[in-house]
Structures are given as structure tokens and as C-alpha cells.
Design a protein around this motif. Structure first.
Motif, short mmCIF file in Angstrom:
data_model
loop_
_atom_site.label_atom_id
_atom_site.label_comp_id
_atom_site.label_asym_id
_atom_site.label_seq_id
_atom_site.Cartn_x
_atom_site.Cartn_y
_atom_site.Cartn_z
N ILE A 305 0.86 -1.19 0.00
CA ILE A 305 0.00 0.00 0.00
C ILE A 305 0.89 1.23 0.00
O ILE A 305 1.52 1.55 1.02
CB ILE A 305 -0.92 0.01 1.24
N ARG A 306 0.93 1.93 -1.12
CA ARG A 306 1.73 3.16 -1.17
C ARG A 306 0.95 4.33 -0.58
O ARG A 306 1.48 5.11 0.19
CB ARG A 306 2.15 3.49 -2.60
N GLU A 307 -0.34 4.45 -0.96
CA GLU A 307 -1.14 5.56 -0.46
C GLU A 307 -2.62 5.24 -0.63
O GLU A 307 -2.98 4.31 -1.36
CB GLU A 307 -0.80 6.86 -1.19
N THR A 308 -3.45 6.01 0.06
CA THR A 308 -4.90 5.88 -0.08
C THR A 308 -5.47 7.24 -0.45
O THR A 308 -4.89 8.28 -0.15
CB THR A 308 -5.54 5.39 1.23
N ASN A 309 -6.65 7.20 -1.08
CA ASN A 309 -7.33 8.44 -1.45
C ASN A 309 -8.84 8.23 -1.30
O ASN A 309 -9.60 8.33 -2.27
CB ASN A 309 -6.98 8.84 -2.89
N VAL A 340 -4.69 5.49 8.51
CA VAL A 340 -4.38 4.33 7.69
C VAL A 340 -2.86 4.20 7.63
O VAL A 340 -2.17 5.10 7.13
CB VAL A 340 -4.96 4.46 6.27
N ALA A 341 -2.35 3.09 8.15
CA ALA A 341 -0.91 2.85 8.13
C ALA A 341 -0.53 2.29 6.76
O ALA A 341 -0.84 1.14 6.45
CB ALA A 341 -0.52 1.89 9.25
N SER A 342 0.11 3.11 5.95
CA SER A 342 0.54 2.65 4.62
C SER A 342 1.80 1.80 4.77
O SER A 342 2.32 1.61 5.87
CB SER A 342 0.82 3.85 3.72
N ASP A 343 2.30 1.31 3.64
CA ASP A 343 3.54 0.53 3.65
C ASP A 343 4.74 1.39 3.27
O ASP A 343 5.82 0.86 3.01
CB ASP A 343 3.42 -0.66 2.70
N ARG A 344 4.55 2.73 3.27
CA ARG A 344 5.70 3.61 3.04
C ARG A 344 6.68 3.47 4.20
O ARG A 344 6.28 3.20 5.33
CB ARG A 344 5.26 5.07 2.91
N ILE A 345 7.94 3.70 3.92
CA ILE A 345 8.96 3.65 4.97
C ILE A 345 9.86 4.87 4.82
O ILE A 345 10.18 5.28 3.70
CB ILE A 345 9.78 2.34 4.90
N SER A 346 10.23 5.47 5.94
CA SER A 346 11.06 6.67 5.90
C SER A 346 12.33 6.43 6.71
O SER A 346 12.38 5.61 7.63
CB SER A 346 10.31 7.88 6.48
N ALA A 347 13.36 7.16 6.32
CA ALA A 347 14.63 7.16 7.06
C ALA A 347 15.32 8.47 6.76
O ALA A 347 15.26 8.97 5.62
CB ALA A 347 15.50 5.98 6.65
N PHE A 348 15.98 9.03 7.75
CA PHE A 348 16.63 10.34 7.62
C PHE A 348 15.63 11.38 7.11
O PHE A 348 15.96 12.27 6.34
CB PHE A 348 17.84 10.26 6.67
N ASP A 349 14.37 11.25 7.56
CA ASP A 349 13.30 12.19 7.21
C ASP A 349 13.03 12.23 5.71
O ASP A 349 12.57 13.24 5.18
CB ASP A 349 13.61 13.60 7.73
N HIS A 350 13.30 11.14 5.00
CA HIS A 350 12.96 11.00 3.59
C HIS A 350 12.14 9.72 3.41
O HIS A 350 12.41 8.70 4.06
CB HIS A 350 14.21 10.92 2.71
N ILE A 351 11.16 9.78 2.53
CA ILE A 351 10.39 8.58 2.21
C ILE A 351 11.16 7.79 1.16
O ILE A 351 11.55 8.32 0.12
CB ILE A 351 8.99 8.95 1.69
N LEU A 352 11.37 6.51 1.43
CA LEU A 352 12.12 5.66 0.52
C LEU A 352 11.28 5.36 -0.72
O LEU A 352 10.05 5.42 -0.68
CB LEU A 352 12.55 4.38 1.22
N PRO A 353 11.95 5.01 -1.84
CA PRO A 353 11.23 4.91 -3.11
C PRO A 353 10.25 3.75 -3.22
O PRO A 353 9.36 3.79 -4.05
CB PRO A 353 12.35 4.77 -4.14
N ARG A 354 10.39 2.72 -2.39
CA ARG A 354 9.50 1.57 -2.53
C ARG A 354 8.79 1.29 -1.21
O ARG A 354 9.39 1.35 -0.14
CB ARG A 354 10.27 0.33 -2.97
N PRO A 355 7.51 0.95 -1.26
CA PRO A 355 6.79 0.56 -0.04
C PRO A 355 7.18 -0.86 0.36
O PRO A 355 7.64 -1.65 -0.46
CB PRO A 355 5.32 0.63 -0.47
#
Length: 619
Positions: A305-309, A340-355
Motif C-alpha cells: 500500500i503506497r497511499e490511499t485516497n 491508515v498505516a501505509s507501507d511507506r517507509i522513511s529514514a533520515f526524514d525521507h520517504i524511501l522509493p518503494r513501499p
């Protein structure tokens, strides 16, 4: 000659925030003052000044010098204002329009004066009367008076200490429109159109030009062109690593991303990444991956899940955070949040390119597990979890401080300690510690909670001094933080784990402090395996840990720490699967329960159905 300095110092003030008029600033008015005194003397009858100021058959060079000074001043201040606008972090398109109009006017005046001066120089008898009495001087005088009136009365007083903020949009409206803007940018990709302008983008977002300008300047701190070009640079980076595009030249890729100027593209690329496109490709050749695995905002690989709308009944607002999509919903008198908890992941305050598949469900269920297990310590926001990825609860007014508590010298604390510092957020750190050693007693190292970018360390004393939180509320949050950490430590020990550090977020509802968001999850906490901890520490080995620190370590090893100019490395399939496995392992290890993966192909449909069925019954 007075208008040029006035405009320059006005733009300098509003674009740089420098309100002080220095001695050097006053020198800008010296030529105008000299010319004014000279002409005043001629007007009031001082013969010597009259002879210097007025044109005559024997000596018209002083008048010529005056005209040349006027032309030079016009050109100098026109380009100086242009430099201010280009170098400012918050250029407003309205000022850019002003600058263009001012340049056209000054160029016309300079051209007219040049013609008059040349005519006066070569055909004095023909031009003298025309030069002295031509209506152009009346026009210049009117323009000067209008400029001063506009600057002083129509906008804001030059050099006043507090700029007037009339008609500024509310922060909530800016935030709402910022989300709408970023949704348009991600889904419709208007930046690929090289002819995109502010008016076109405003129409796509559904707001006025001036409102979009304020969203960009105030909400994002960028000009229109800077904002659009950041998206274009990211698009070029993906194309440079796409094996199917390697037959194209670098500029051909840039054109696909929306650039139409070769020099602008190469300049911006080097400015943002500190290297040329060719150097970027060579540096990342080892990281190049098949195009089928490049991030795609519409199709998430491996069923994530990258995002919801969604459009929920009673929905009043929407916010997309780093990893959560948050819907504000009004149900009667109850103000609720649907997270809604998506499958995005962040590190160093950046969202990584793949969920990361299953990550959202893991975080949401761990958070619910601990929120339900700590209600006796501190009331919290959670009301219901109708779906593995969904939590519904009270909408609270967030406290702008995160309470970070550390039991061990790890992560940010260890990096600070290794730099030689022996205080962190005002807390003294004992000498003689090694990384991952236990503190004598857990320490609280709060941070200010930022809407964007990095949270900032802050001391307890500074929080109270600045009045960010009242003393009474802070002491309650401090007591809850220590009690929650003790409970989390005990629950972790039962599962053979050590809770190393974590953070808690609090809010207020009806005057009460409530625990918010998630607790004791791998995104907010760090865990060590208890078995073998002492032996590994004695041998100076790295600890086995359950957290996303290994993601940060992988990024660091691939040249990324969130710093300006660093390119985010692409994530191979195997690494994405490793992250999923680690999150599932953490869930099972922390909760003592088996994680059940949802194999449904319609994850978004499942989530939406479960939310809709839960909302009518939610208090």
C-alpha cells in the motif's frame, strides 16, 4: 535616482528579512542627495550652483554627467533587484512580474535619455529647449511619487520591525492546499509539461494563482520554478538509471522530464546533486536495477500500500504524513481521526522509493497491542482497529514536543557521544561509555515536533522557558513517559528483548493529556535481543537488534544520509523482502503472536470497506 535605492532596499527587506538600515545602505541615497542639493541651489538663485546645474553654450558637461548618473543608477538598481529575486529562498511571482515591468520602464527611460543626451551633445541649439521642458520629466516625477506612496502606504512601511501579514492564508488552509498540490504533482505529473506555468498549475489544483503562490512560498518555502524543477530533477534521476533509456542523451532524458533549456538543466542538476548527470550515472551504475522494479506511484510491486485516497462520510480534512494517511472525520459531536498505516517507509526524514509489504499492518497492530496494554498508565486516543492497517480514535490537539526516552547509548545518542559531546538535550552523559552501553537510569531527550524536515533536539529547560508546554503538562508527560517506558521494558523482557529507546507523542482533548499515535513499534523504538547482549558488548560486537536501524545502515553504505545533493539509492527486490521479514519477525517477537498475512489482491478495497462499516458504530 532616489526611487532605485528605495526599491532595492524595500525588496532586500521583504526577501531577506533584514530590517536594519546600515550606514552602507544610506550611501545608496548619496547621488540623489547631491543632485537634489545642486538643483535646489540653482532653483533658489545661487549663481555658482546655477552655472554648474544649468545647460549653457559654454559648459553643458555637468548636466551630461547628471544624465549619465541617472542612467547608470537605473541600470544598477534594476539588475540589483533582479539578483535579490533570483537569490531569495522565497521569491514571489508577483515580485518577478514587478521586476520585469520595472526593467521595461527603466530601459525606456534610459533609451529616451540617451537620445536626448546625444542630441544635446551634437545639436545643442536644436535640443536645449526640448530637453529642459519635455514632459518626460513630469512623467518621471509622477512615477517617483507613486512609487514612494505605494511602498509606504500601499504595502508596508520600509524597515518596520514586524512585517505586516495582512490577508495571509490560515495555516490549516495552506496545509490542505499543500496536500492537494502534492497529490496533483504525484498523480498528474504536470512538471513533465515544459510550458507549465503558475496559472496552469493553480487551475489543476483548483485554487487561485495568488493562493498557490502563498502555498509555495509559505507552506513549502520555494518559488514556483524551484518547486517544479525539483520534481523534474527526480524524474531525470530515474531516467538516468533506467536501462531502457540508455540510448538517449542526458539532455533528451531531461526533455522527457520537462526541461526545455540545456544550460538550465545542467546547471540545476549540478546545483542540487553536486555532480553532472554523467557522473551521477557512473556513481550509481552498481545500483542500477531493472526498470520493472523502479518506483511507480500507481502500481506497487509485491502487493503493498503506497497511499490511499478515500472519500469518507463526514470527512473534513486529509493529511498525508511520512507513513500514514490521516482522515479527519466528524461524527455528530465527536471529532475523530482515521489513521491508515501505509507501507511507506522513511529514514533520515525521507520517504524511501518503494513501499514495504505488510509494514503498515505490523506497525498498526503493534501500536494497538501496546496502547491497549497501557491504558491503566495513561489514557490514549485509540477507540477501534477495524482493519489491520487502520486505527480510529479521538482527534487531539498535538503537543509540539516528542518525548524521546533512552535506556541505552545507541543511535543518535551514540553518534552525539562519539563526536565528543557529553550533553544531549541538556542531559549530562557520563564518561567512559561505549556504544550500546546501558545508562544508569533512562534519560529523556525531547525534540520539537516539526511538520516537515528534521525534528530538533531541545532541553527541558528550553521547552519551559519558551512556553512550548506548560510546566504542569510537561511534568505529567514526563511522568507518563517514564511509566510507559518501564511497562514497555517489562513487556519486552518477557519476550527476550531489550527496549533500548523509544518516543511518545501526546495531545490534549477536553483539557486532558492523551497518549497519541503509535508506541513501541519498530518505527518509533529500538529493540536488542536480550540473549547474548552482555557477551556481544564485552567483545565489542554490534548488537542484534529489531528496529529499522539496519535500513539506515544500508542507506549509509549506499551513500545516502538525507543530506543535500545525495541521491536516494534504489532498493533491490531482495532488500525489500528482507525488510518485510524483519518487520514480521519484530511483530511476532514483540507481541508473542503469529502474524497473519493478508493475501488479498484488493488491499485498498478491503481497508475502505472495513472503515465504512466501523464508522457508524464509533462513538
Amino acid at each position: 535616482m532616489a526611487t532605485g535605492p528605495a526599491l532595492y532596499l524595500y525588496f532586500k527587506k521583504i526577501l531577506t528579512g533584514d530590517n536594519n538600515l546600515t550606514g552602507n545602505d544610506r550611501l545608496h541615497f548619496l547621488p540623489a542627495t547631491v543632485v537634489f542639493l545642486l538643483n535646489a541651489g540653482a532653483f533658489f538663485g545661487f549663481e555658482n550652483w546655477r552655472q554648474v546645474a544649468m545647460y549653457n553654450n559654454f559648459d553643458h558637461f555637468p548636466g551630461l554627467a547628471e544624465q549619465l548618473t541617472f542612467i547608470g543608477s537605473s541600470a544598477y538598481y534594476s539588475f540589483s533587484i533582479g539578483a535579490l529575486l533570483r537569490n531569495s529562498a522565497y521569491p514571489d511571482p508577483r515580485f518577478q512580474k514587478w521586476q520585469r515591468q520595472l526593467r521595461i520602464f527603466l530601459a525606456a527611460v534610459a533609451l529616451g535619455l540617451t537620445v536626448m543626451i546625444l542630441g544635446n551633445f551634437f545639436y545643442f541649439d536644436l535640443m536645449s529647449t526640448w530637453l529642459d521642458y519635455h514632459p518626460v520629466w513630469l512623467f518621471i516625477a509622477v512615477f517617483t511619487l507613486w512609487s514612494i506612496y505605494f511602498l509606504v502606504f500601499g504595502k508596508e512601511v520600509i524597515f518596520q520591525k514586524k512585517p505586516v501579514r495582512d490577508n495571509r492564508l490560515p495555516d490549516a488552509r495552506i496545509s490542505q492546499w499543500k496536500d492537494a498540490l502534492e497529490t496533483v504533482m504525484h498523480h498528474q505529473k504536470p512538471y513533465l509539461n515544459p510550458d507549465l506555468n503558475l496559472q496552469m498549475l493553480a487551475q489543476m489544483v483548483g485554487i487561485k494563482e495568488k493562493d498557490l503562490s502563498e502555498v509555495l512560498n509559505i507552506g513549502l518555502g520555494k518559488s514556483f520554478h524551484d518547486y517544479i524543477n525539483l520534481y523534474r530533477i527526480e524524474a531525470v534521476k530515474r531516467l538516468l538509471l533506467n536501462p531502457e533509456k540508455q540510448h538517449l542523451t542526458n539532455f533528451a532524458m531531461a526533455q522527457e522530464a520537462g526541461f526545455n533549456s540545456k544550460s538550465a538543466f545542467f546547471g540545476l542538476f549540478k546545483k542540487h546533486l553536486g555532480m553532472t548527470p554523467g557522473a551521477f550515472k557512473r556513481k550509481n551504475e552498481s545500483a542500477t536495477i531493472p526498470f520493472s522494479f523502479l518506483p511507480n506511484p500507481d502500481i506497487c510491486p509485491m502487493n503493498a500500500i503506497r497511499e490511499t485516497n478515500f472519500q469518507l462520510p463526514g470527512q473534513t480534512a486529509f493529511y498525508r504524513g511520512k507513513v500514514r494517511d490521516v482522515y479527519a472525520v466528524q461524527r455528530g459531536d465527536a471529532a475523530l481521526l482515521v489513521m491508515v498505516a501505509s507501507d511507506r517507509i522513511s529514514a533520515f526524514d525521507h520517504i524511501l522509493p518503494r513501499p514495504i509489504p505488510c509494514k503498515g499492518a505490523v506497525l498498526n497492530q503493534i501500536a494497538a497491542h501496546f496502547l491497549n496494554a497501557t491504558r491503566d498508565i495513561c489514557p490514549n486516543w485509540l477507540l477501534d482497529t477495524p482493519d489491520p492497517n487502520v486505527a480510529i480514535g479521538h482527534r487531539c490537539e498535538p503537543v509540539r514536543v516528542e518525548m524521546v526516552i533512552r535506556g541505552y547509548l545507541a543511535g543518535h545518542a551514540a553518534r552525539t557521544y562519539a563526536s565528543g559531546l557529553r550533553t544531549l538535550c541538556g542531559v549530562a552523559l557520563p564518561d567512559g561509555l561505549r556504544e550500546n552501553d546501558r545508562f544508569p537510569t533512562p534519560i529523556i531527550t525531547p525534540t520539537t515536533k516539526a511538520d516537515e524536515g528534521h525534528d530538533e533536539d531541545i532541553s527541558r529547560e528550553e521547552i519551559l522557558h519558551r512556553g512550548i508546554v506548560s510546566r504542569e503538562d510537561y511534568e505529567e508527560m514526563e511522568a507518563c513517559t517514564r511509566a510507559l517506558f518501564r511497562r514497555g521494558t517489562e513487556m519486552a523482557a518477557q519476550q527476550g528483548l531489550i527496549l533500548v529507546d523509544t518516543k511518545y507523542e501526546f495531545g490534549k482533548k477536553d483539557g486532558r493529556i492523551l497518549l497519541m499515535d503509535e508506541i513501541h513499534t519498530p518505527d518509533s523504538s529500538r529493540y536488542f535481543y536480550a540473549e547474548g547482549y552482555a557477551e556481544r558488548q564485552a567483545r565489542g560486537e554490534k548488537q542484534r537488534q529489531l528496529s529499522k536501524e539496519f535500513v539506515r545502515e544500508w542507506l549509509i553504505a549506499n551513500g545516502f544520509q538525507g543530506k543535500e545533493g545525495q541521491a536516494m539509492p534504489e532498493m533491490p527486490d531482495a532488500f525489500v523482502q528482507e525488510i518485510t521479514d524483519r518487520y514480521v519477525e519484530l511483530y511476532e517477537k514483540v507481541t508473542g503472536k503469529a502474524f497473519v498475512k493478508d493475501e488479498s489482491s484488493d488491499l485498498l478495497g478491503r481497508i475502505e470497506r472495513n472503515i465504512l462499516s466501523a464508522l457508524p458504530a464509533t462513538p
